[in-house]
Design a protein around this motif. Structure first.
Motif, PDB file in Angstrom:
ATOM      1  N   TYR A  30     -36.418  35.192   0.416  1.00  0.00           N
ATOM      2  CA  TYR A  30     -35.347  36.177   0.613  1.00  0.00           C
ATOM      3  C   TYR A  30     -35.466  36.834   1.973  1.00  0.00           C
ATOM      4  CZ  TYR A  30     -38.556  40.007  -0.648  1.00  0.00           C
ATOM      5  OH  TYR A  30     -39.592  40.911  -0.704  1.00  0.00           O
ATOM      6  N   THR A  32     -33.878  40.400   4.289  1.00  0.00           N
ATOM      7  CA  THR A  32     -33.461  41.784   4.077  1.00  0.00           C
ATOM      8  C   THR A  32     -32.324  42.166   5.033  1.00  0.00           C
ATOM      9  OG1 THR A  32     -35.162  42.552   5.636  1.00  0.00           O
ATOM     10  CG2 THR A  32     -35.783  42.477   3.308  1.00  0.00           C
ATOM     11  N   PRO A  33     -31.598  43.221   4.680  1.00  0.00           N
ATOM     12  CA  PRO A  33     -30.500  43.667   5.544  1.00  0.00           C
ATOM     13  C   PRO A  33     -30.993  44.017   6.940  1.00  0.00           C
ATOM     14  CG  PRO A  33     -30.483  44.817   3.430  1.00  0.00           C
ATOM     15  CD  PRO A  33     -31.762  44.046   3.504  1.00  0.00           C
ATOM     16  N   TYR A  35     -27.252  42.048   6.972  1.00  0.00           N
ATOM     17  CA  TYR A  35     -26.817  40.680   6.696  1.00  0.00           C
ATOM     18  C   TYR A  35     -25.748  40.188   7.675  1.00  0.00           C
ATOM     19  CZ  TYR A  35     -29.352  41.511   2.366  1.00  0.00           C
ATOM     20  OH  TYR A  35     -30.329  41.809   1.440  1.00  0.00           O
ATOM     21  N   SER A  38     -23.577  36.882  10.728  1.00  0.00           N
ATOM     22  CA  SER A  38     -24.047  35.659  10.081  1.00  0.00           C
ATOM     23  C   SER A  38     -23.492  34.456  10.835  1.00  0.00           C
ATOM     24  CB  SER A  38     -23.593  35.619   8.613  1.00  0.00           C
ATOM     25  OG  SER A  38     -22.193  35.462   8.523  1.00  0.00           O
ATOM     26  N   VAL A  48     -23.500  41.338  -1.056  1.00  0.00           N
ATOM     27  CA  VAL A  48     -24.940  41.104  -1.118  1.00  0.00           C
ATOM     28  C   VAL A  48     -25.337  39.876  -1.936  1.00  0.00           C
ATOM     29  CG1 VAL A  48     -25.541  43.517  -0.694  1.00  0.00           C
ATOM     30  CG2 VAL A  48     -25.259  42.712  -3.050  1.00  0.00           C
ATOM     31  N   SER A 108     -30.335  36.718  -0.262  1.00  0.00           N
ATOM     32  CA  SER A 108     -30.397  38.131   0.099  1.00  0.00           C
ATOM     33  C   SER A 108     -31.434  38.778  -0.823  1.00  0.00           C
ATOM     34  CB  SER A 108     -29.036  38.808  -0.104  1.00  0.00           C
ATOM     35  OG  SER A 108     -28.723  38.865  -1.485  1.00  0.00           O
ATOM     36  N   GLN A 109     -31.997  39.880  -0.379  1.00  0.00           N
ATOM     37  CA  GLN A 109     -33.001  40.574  -1.183  1.00  0.00           C
ATOM     38  C   GLN A 109     -32.432  40.949  -2.557  1.00  0.00           C
ATOM     39  OE1 GLN A 109     -34.494  44.152   0.660  1.00  0.00           O
ATOM     40  NE2 GLN A 109     -36.248  44.253  -0.698  1.00  0.00           N
TER      41      GLN A 109
END
Length: 130
Positions: A30, A32-33, A35, A38, A48, A108-109
């Motif tokens: 994963y 983390t933000p 994001y 892209s 998310v 994503s986390q």
């Protein structure tokens, strides 16, 4: 009419089985933000429930916008407690996980947390395009 309903039910069951049969195995990590930006959507916010694709599924940007169902199947390290939460998620590919990426899919986390304990860091998964 009864035969038609039975045929529809059988076709539906076979479709479900075919979906399960085509699940691929891999690993997930994963990130983390933030994001954005892209690789697929620049500064567009896609929420998310997103992921970055490794070279395994990237396909020279063909994976952009595809949705994948992902399910945790176990830890990647022996002796580690079971990290899986027992459910699956659907994520949208919005980014590229460059060469050297540690997982097939980099979730994503928030997405990772729904299917596994984040302390695991990396998990075994089954995934298929939906």
């Amino acid at each position: 009419m009864g035969v038609f309903v039975q045929v529809v039910m059988v076709v539906g069951m076979l479709t479900c089985l075919a979906t399960v049969a085509y699940a691929a195995s891999g690993t997930a990590t994963y990130y983390t933000p933030p994001y954005v930006p892209s690789s697929c959507y620049g500064y567009q916010n896609n929420g998310v429930m997103i992921a970055a694709a490794s070279d395994v599924i990237w396909g020279n940007r063909a994976a952009c916008g595809r949705n994948y169902r992902v399910r945790c199947t176990g830890p990647t390290n022996q002796g580690v407690p079971q990290p899986c939460r027992g459910q699956s998620i659907v994520v949208k590919i919005v980014d590229y996980c460059p060469a050297g990426c540690q997982g097939t899919i980099d979730l994503s986390q928030e997405a990772f947390s729904q299917i596994a304990d984040p302390n695991a860091g990396k998990i075994k998964i089954e995934y298929n395009q939906v």
